[in-house]
Design a protein around this motif. Structure first.
Motif, PDB file in Angstrom:
ATOM      1  N   ALA A 445      48.690  55.982  50.459  1.00 29.63           N
ATOM      2  CA  ALA A 445      47.892  55.979  49.236  1.00 29.63           C
ATOM      3  C   ALA A 445      48.687  55.433  48.050  1.00 29.63           C
ATOM      4  N   SER A 446      50.026  55.754  47.984  1.00 33.97           N
ATOM      5  CA  SER A 446      50.836  55.292  46.856  1.00 33.97           C
ATOM      6  C   SER A 446      50.958  53.776  46.848  1.00 33.97           C
ATOM      7  N   ARG A 447      51.057  53.152  48.045  1.00 32.31           N
ATOM      8  CA  ARG A 447      51.145  51.699  48.090  1.00 32.31           C
ATOM      9  C   ARG A 447      49.869  51.050  47.558  1.00 32.31           C
ATOM     10  N   GLU A 448      48.721  51.621  47.948  1.00 30.48           N
ATOM     11  CA  GLU A 448      47.459  51.087  47.430  1.00 30.48           C
ATOM     12  C   GLU A 448      47.353  51.295  45.920  1.00 30.48           C
ATOM     13  N   LEU A 449      47.797  52.490  45.456  1.00 27.40           N
ATOM     14  CA  LEU A 449      47.736  52.774  44.021  1.00 27.40           C
ATOM     15  C   LEU A 449      48.662  51.867  43.219  1.00 27.40           C
ATOM     16  N   GLU A 450      49.844  51.553  43.773  1.00 29.55           N
ATOM     17  CA  GLU A 450      50.772  50.662  43.073  1.00 29.55           C
ATOM     18  C   GLU A 450      50.151  49.285  42.860  1.00 29.55           C
ATOM     19  N   ALA A 451      49.483  48.761  43.926  1.00 23.88           N
ATOM     20  CA  ALA A 451      48.853  47.451  43.783  1.00 23.88           C
ATOM     21  C   ALA A 451      47.745  47.499  42.733  1.00 23.88           C
ATOM     22  N   THR A 452      46.914  48.553  42.814  1.00 23.16           N
ATOM     23  CA  THR A 452      45.825  48.681  41.842  1.00 23.16           C
ATOM     24  C   THR A 452      46.365  48.846  40.427  1.00 23.16           C
ATOM     25  N   LEU A 453      47.424  49.679  40.283  1.00 23.39           N
ATOM     26  CA  LEU A 453      48.017  49.910  38.969  1.00 23.39           C
ATOM     27  C   LEU A 453      48.600  48.624  38.391  1.00 23.39           C
ATOM     28  N   GLY A 454      49.217  47.791  39.248  1.00 27.51           N
ATOM     29  CA  GLY A 454      49.762  46.527  38.768  1.00 27.51           C
ATOM     30  C   GLY A 454      48.661  45.620  38.228  1.00 27.51           C
ATOM     31  N   ALA A 455      47.534  45.569  38.961  1.00 30.00           N
ATOM     32  CA  ALA A 455      46.430  44.726  38.493  1.00 30.00           C
ATOM     33  C   ALA A 455      45.855  45.237  37.178  1.00 30.00           C
ATOM     34  N   VAL A 456      45.710  46.583  37.067  1.00 33.09           N
ATOM     35  CA  VAL A 456      45.158  47.162  35.845  1.00 33.09           C
ATOM     36  C   VAL A 456      46.133  46.954  34.679  1.00 33.09           C
ATOM     37  N   ALA A 463      44.139  42.154  27.962  1.00 34.63           N
ATOM     38  CA  ALA A 463      43.144  42.628  27.001  1.00 34.63           C
ATOM     39  C   ALA A 463      43.762  42.788  25.620  1.00 34.63           C
ATOM     40  N   ALA A 464      45.020  43.281  25.580  1.00 29.56           N
ATOM     41  CA  ALA A 464      45.696  43.416  24.288  1.00 29.56           C
ATOM     42  C   ALA A 464      45.879  42.045  23.639  1.00 29.56           C
ATOM     43  N   ARG A 465      46.316  41.060  24.456  1.00 25.72           N
ATOM     44  CA  ARG A 465      46.448  39.707  23.914  1.00 25.72           C
ATOM     45  C   ARG A 465      45.103  39.158  23.480  1.00 25.72           C
ATOM     46  N   ARG A 466      44.050  39.423  24.302  1.00 28.40           N
ATOM     47  CA  ARG A 466      42.695  38.946  23.977  1.00 28.40           C
ATOM     48  C   ARG A 466      42.242  39.492  22.623  1.00 28.40           C
ATOM     49  N   LEU A 584      39.800  47.573  25.704  1.00 34.07           N
ATOM     50  CA  LEU A 584      41.193  47.893  26.014  1.00 34.07           C
ATOM     51  C   LEU A 584      41.389  49.387  26.218  1.00 34.07           C
ATOM     52  N   ALA A 585      40.670  50.215  25.459  1.00 29.74           N
ATOM     53  CA  ALA A 585      40.817  51.675  25.604  1.00 29.74           C
ATOM     54  C   ALA A 585      40.405  52.120  26.996  1.00 29.74           C
ATOM     55  N   ASP A 586      39.291  51.507  27.552  1.00 30.77           N
ATOM     56  CA  ASP A 586      38.863  51.879  28.907  1.00 30.77           C
ATOM     57  C   ASP A 586      39.918  51.473  29.927  1.00 30.77           C
ATOM     58  N   LEU A 587      40.483  50.280  29.733  1.00 32.30           N
ATOM     59  CA  LEU A 587      41.524  49.849  30.679  1.00 32.30           C
ATOM     60  C   LEU A 587      42.757  50.745  30.599  1.00 32.30           C
ATOM     61  N   LYS A 588      43.154  51.161  29.385  1.00 31.10           N
ATOM     62  CA  LYS A 588      44.314  52.065  29.260  1.00 31.10           C
ATOM     63  C   LYS A 588      44.028  53.408  29.894  1.00 31.10           C
ATOM     64  N   THR A 589      42.764  53.907  29.714  1.00 30.80           N
ATOM     65  CA  THR A 589      42.406  55.185  30.354  1.00 30.80           C
ATOM     66  C   THR A 589      42.503  55.057  31.871  1.00 30.80           C
TER      67      THR A 589
END
Length: 1004
Positions: A445-456, A463-466, A584-589
């Protein structure tokens, strides 16, 4: 110097024997060394340097022996060269290890060898090699003397190592000073500066010591002068050196004169106090004598009266003394009776005490009965002692049974504990297996979460740059709107001014008309009705200003549009990376949630290792517990058998010893009891016999004492004993009586003396008044004498200290002048003095002159190499922040007309500028060394940084060196060099060592 040949073997990468014929290689004056990287091209230069000086160019301790050479081939270099008109052969063998001649497989040390020879011809023209020296040091000195260059100078001007000759161009002034100082031998000027610095420090040290001596003496003079003379006024001060010489002497002299005046006043006061003291002493002595006589008469009268009062006491003391002397004659008989009585009392007490310790059945026995009982008890003791081994065996069996019982209990507990642990083993294994499964699931599960966390996280950043870019784009859009408005206003103003000026151009032309001059439109020299300018009419300057404002507004509007477009494009890219317009707030959450989930998963996954380790330990613990249980069970069976056998033996011994113990705990207690009883019976028998004997002795001694006492006049022996006194008491009483009689005689005679009688008739003496007056006079005299002594001491001390101060001041004065002189000279030579406006040191000044010569020589070749673009310029301008000056180098660029720093040159420019500088340096060093011609020059690499045209220009300069009978050897990988240079030495490398091949254009 011209090279003829070089022979080397087992040297560096060259494993075998190789020779280079420089006479053939240098026929064209220019030859090339080329080959693969690491083949050993630079090693040939190292071999030449080693042959000449005994060391390679760079490291004195570099490894010279080839790793590919056979063990029996010595590392050796032989060079033939003509130096200063002498053809020499130099052969050198470095220290190395070689096979032992008599012990195969072993190595021995081969000492370094040097052999220097010179080619000479006899009168018939026959030539031969003649040995000059075989000493390493002598050979090096001979070569250095002939060349006029040491090893470092030779490597700088003859062997130009790879990348080294560019260091001189880019070096700072201090580094350039070190190199030039070594090459030109200007160290003597530096030593002058060092000498002056040392002289300055030594002079400053002596001056400071002299100042310290003066101040120390000044402090001692102030201490010696004291507060009475106010020595602080006008005293020398360390912060004002001018007060430490002549002023200090005057100050010390003035203090001494004041001290002399105070001494004279103190001497007069002392004499007056002495006269008063003599008078008081005479009066005090007379009063003291009268007081002594009166006191003696009074005390003698009292003592005599006291003796008379004790006459009755001394009479009784005389009677007691006489009775004691009479009783003393009976002392022997009385002592015998007293001794007999004491012995009888002791014997009766001993008999009573001894019988009190006996048992009741033996207390009334007489001496014979007690002796028989003693014999019976000793027989019982022997029987008990015979049974002691059985008692020891019984104790041993008891101890062993107790130990076996304890071990049996421990083994039973071990078996129970192991069995309990093994019973709970399945539950422990099941729990650990579940933990391990959960941890591995968490890892996935941690490997899947790491990939997802990297994308987010990437989306959050985008989003911050946008959002930031959208804000900037909105601001840029507003700026564009403002710029467009400004542009429209500027365009309208420009059009209006241009229209108005066109309308008023006639009036402007009329304003230029002058009477008598032709009109530029009609040509008439008369101007009857010229147009007049209207109010507010724009001028040409107004039109130009409006045009400039319109152009500037247009440029700003264009820049604002471009900035808005760039920001909108970047915002679109960021929007795509952020996955759209998700806030951006939703993405940070979402990122925070994923981070928490990942942290939990990693925490659970971290338990995989501990769970596996605990499972491994559980298996080992199972094995250990099973082994412990089985071992304990086997041992328990063996202990049970041993326990039963020992228990049977112990019961047999108990029955045997029961009768002998007689209610005692141990046989030792029984034996101790019987031994004590025998001793008490024996003591009682002896005490009974002694009591009977002392009874008879007491009766006989008592009769003798009564008869002797009555004969001496005493009523009984007791009365005679009471009259006895110790010898010390008799002596004391006799002496006391004698002393009383003698004291009465002495006191009576003393009272009859005439001086005592006369003193008693006079009034009482007032001794206290006389003593008080004497003390006052003594104190006054002591104070006056002390003041005189202090004044005398002060005068003496100030005189001596003043003399010393004058001597130290005289010593200090020339030191002050000497320090000022040497400080000025040192500052001037070292560049630290304001008088040295360029802050140039003496050695730098000399080297600056040499550097100018080097620059002049370098520019001759640099002009050609740079196609007349660059010229080296020596700069002696003052350096920044107070640094030393005089050795700066800059490059004058003819294309720009400005001087440039050397570090602004490109790689190729730096190479040929450095090469020109190196060649100029070689020329000047050669001339400085005595004009000895150096016919051979080696250049190692750097040509690859040049373009084709510059390369041809550099080669043309190198070709020109041949016009002066100089040979140039070049190392390079550049293909154009192989096409341009016909004489080449190709160095090839292989796994078994490098080889040399002389290649010519004709041979190819």
């Amino acid at each position: 110097m011209r090279l003829h040949s070089l022979h080397l073997q087992a040297f560096g990468p060259f494993a075998g024997r190789h020779s280079i014929d420089f006479d053939a290689l240098t026929t064209d004056g220019l030859f090339l060394l080329h080959g693969d990287t690491g083949a050993g091209k630079s090693t040939l230069f190292a071999a030449i340097c080693f042959a000449l000086y005994g060391y390679p160019p760079r490291e004195r301790n570099a490894r010279l022996r080839s790793d590919h050479a056979p063990a029996d081939l010595l590392t050796e270099v032989t060079l033939e060269a003509t130096i200063a008109g002498k053809r020499l052969q130099i052969r050198r063998v470095p220290a190395q290890r070689k096979p032992h001649s008599r012990r195969p497989g072993e190595l021995t040390d081969h000492k370094p060898e040097t052999d220097l020879k010179q080619w000479t011809e006899d009168q018939h023209g026959q030539g031969h090699w003649e040995g000059i020296s075989s000493s390493h040091k002598e050979a090096a000195q001979e070569i250095e003397a002939l060349l006029g260059l040491n090893r470092q100078q030779f490597c700088q001007v003859v062997l130009l190592p790879q990348n080294d000759f560019t260091k001189f161009l880019r070096a700072d002034a201090s580094e350039r000073r070190v190199l030039l100082g070594t090459l030109f031998g200007t160290r003597r000027f530096g030593r002058i500066e060092e000498f002056l610095a040392e002289r300055k420090n030594a002079t400053a040290k002596r001056r400071d010591e002299a100042r310290s001596d003066v101040m120390r003496l000044a402090e001692r003079i102030q201490q010696a002068a004291g507060d009475e003379l106010d020595p602080a006024t006008g005293a020398p001060r360390p912060d004002d050196p001018a007060t430490l010489t002549g002023h200090a002497r005057l100050w010390a002299t003035a203090l001494h004169q004041q001290a002399v005046l105070l001494q004279q006043a103190a001497t007069a006061g002392t004499e007056s106090a002495r006269q008063l003291l003599d008078s008081c002493r005479t009066v005090e002595q007379r009063t003291r004598d009268l007081h002594r006589l009166q006191h003696t008469h009074h005390t003698t009268t009292q003592e005599l009266a006291h003796l008379d009062e004790r006459t009755d006491h001394y009479t009784q003391l005389s009677d007691q003394h006489d009775r004691a002397r009479t009783a003393r004659q009976l002392q022997t008989v009385l002592d015998d009776a007293h001794t007999a009585d004491r012995d009888h009392s002791r014997a009766l007490a001993a008999d009573t005490n001894a019988r009190a310790l006996l048992p009741v059945e033996h207390a009334a026995q007489d001496a014979n009965g007690l002796a028989e009982t003693v014999q019976k008890v000793r027989v019982d003791i022997g029987a008990a002692q015979a049974l002691l081994p059985d008692e020891a065996a019984l104790q041993k069996h008891s101890d062993e049974l107790a130990a076996l019982s304890k071990e049996r209990d421990e083994l039973a507990a071990t078996v129970a504990e192991a069995q309990d642990w093994l019973s709970g083993l399945p539950q422990l294994r099941e729990t650990l297996t579940a933990r391990l499964h959960a941890s591995r699931t968490a890892q996935e599960a941690s490997r899947e979460l790491e990939a997802t966390l990297g994308a987010v996280t990437t989306q959050c950043d985008a989003a911050a740059r946008r959002d930031d870019l959208l804000i900037q784009a909105a601001t840029a859009e507003e700026a564009l709107t403002r710029a467009t408005g400004v542009l429209n206003e500027a365009a309208a103003a420009y059009v209006d001014i241009r229209r108005r000026r066109t309308d008023s151009i006639v009036a402007e032309l009329a304003g230029r008309l002058k009477d008598g001059e032709s009109c530029p439109v009609c040509g008439s020299a008369t101007h009857p009705a010229p147009a007049t300018p209207q109010p507010g009419q724009p001028t040409a300057a107004d039109e130009q200003a409006a045009e400039a404002a319109h152009t500037a507004a247009k440029h700003k509007e264009k820049e604002a549009g471009q900035r808005l477009g760039a920001l909108q494009q970047k915002a679109a890219e960021a929007r795509g990376q952020a996955g759209g317009d998700t806030p951006l707030a939703d993405l940070k959450t979402r990122r925070t949630e994923l981070t928490d989930l990942l942290r939990q998963a990693l925490a659970e996954a971290a338990d995989a290792g501990p769970a596996e380790e605990e499972l491994t330990r559980l298996q080992q613990q199972q094995t250990d517990h099973e082994h412990a249980r089985n071992t304990a069970q086997q041992r328990l069976g063996a202990i049970d058998a041993t326990y039963d056998s020992l228990h049977t033996q112990r019961e047999t011994l108990n029955r045997r010893l029961a009768a002998a113990l007689d209610q005692h705990t141990t046989l030792a207690d029984r034996i101790t009891h019987l031994t004590q009883l025998a001793e008490r019976l024996q003591s009682a028998a002896e005490a009974t016999t002694a009591a009977a004997r002392t009874t008879e002795n007491l009766r006989t001694a008592t009769q003798r004492a009564e008869q002797a006492a009555q004969a001496a006049g005493f009523t009984s022996p007791a009365e005679a004993s009471d009259a006895l006194l110790p010898e010390n008491d008799l002596t004391r009483i006799s002496e006391e009586l004698t002393r009383w009689r003698e004291q009465r005689i002495v006191l009576t005679a003393r009272l009859e003396q005439p001086d005592l009688h006369n003193a008693a008739t006079q009034p009482p003496a007032d001794l206290e008044h006389s003593v008080a007056e004497l003390e006052k006079a003594t104190t006054a005299h002591s104070q006056a004498a002390s003041a005189e002594t202090q004044a005398t001491t002060r005068v003496t001390a100030l005189a001596a200290l003043g003399t010393q101060l004058a001597a130290f001041a005289e010593t200090l004065q020339p030191l002050e002048a000497a320090y000022r002189t040497v400080d000025h000279l040192h500052g001037l030579i070292s560049g630290g003095s304001p008088s040295n406006q360029l802050r140039m040191q003496l050695e730098s000044y000399v080297l600056a002159a040499r550097l100018e010569d080097v620059v002049d020589a370098a520019n001759i070749r640099l002009t050609c190499m740079s196609n007349h673009r660059f010229t080296l310029v020596h700069s002696d301008e003052r350096a920044a922040r107070g640094a030393k000056s005089g050795l700066g180098l800059k490059v004058l660029d003819a294309w720009s007309g400005h001087q440039r720093h050397t570090d602004t040159l490109s790689g190729g420019e730096s190479f040929y500028v450095s090469l020109s500088l190196a060649l100029g340096l070689a020329d000047v060093v050669t001339a400085e060394a005595g004009g000895q011609a150096l016919d051979t020059l080696f250049i190692d690499e750097g040509f690859g940084t040049l373009d084709d045209d510059t390369l041809h220009q550099v080669l043309d300069v190198l070709d020109s060196l041949r016009d002066h009978d100089r040979t140039v050897g070049v190392i390079s990988h550049v293909a154009e060099m192989r096409r341009r240079i016909t004489q080449r030495l190709h160095v090839r490398k292989s796994p078994v060592g490098s080889t040399l091949v002389h290649v010519t254009e004709a041979a190819e």
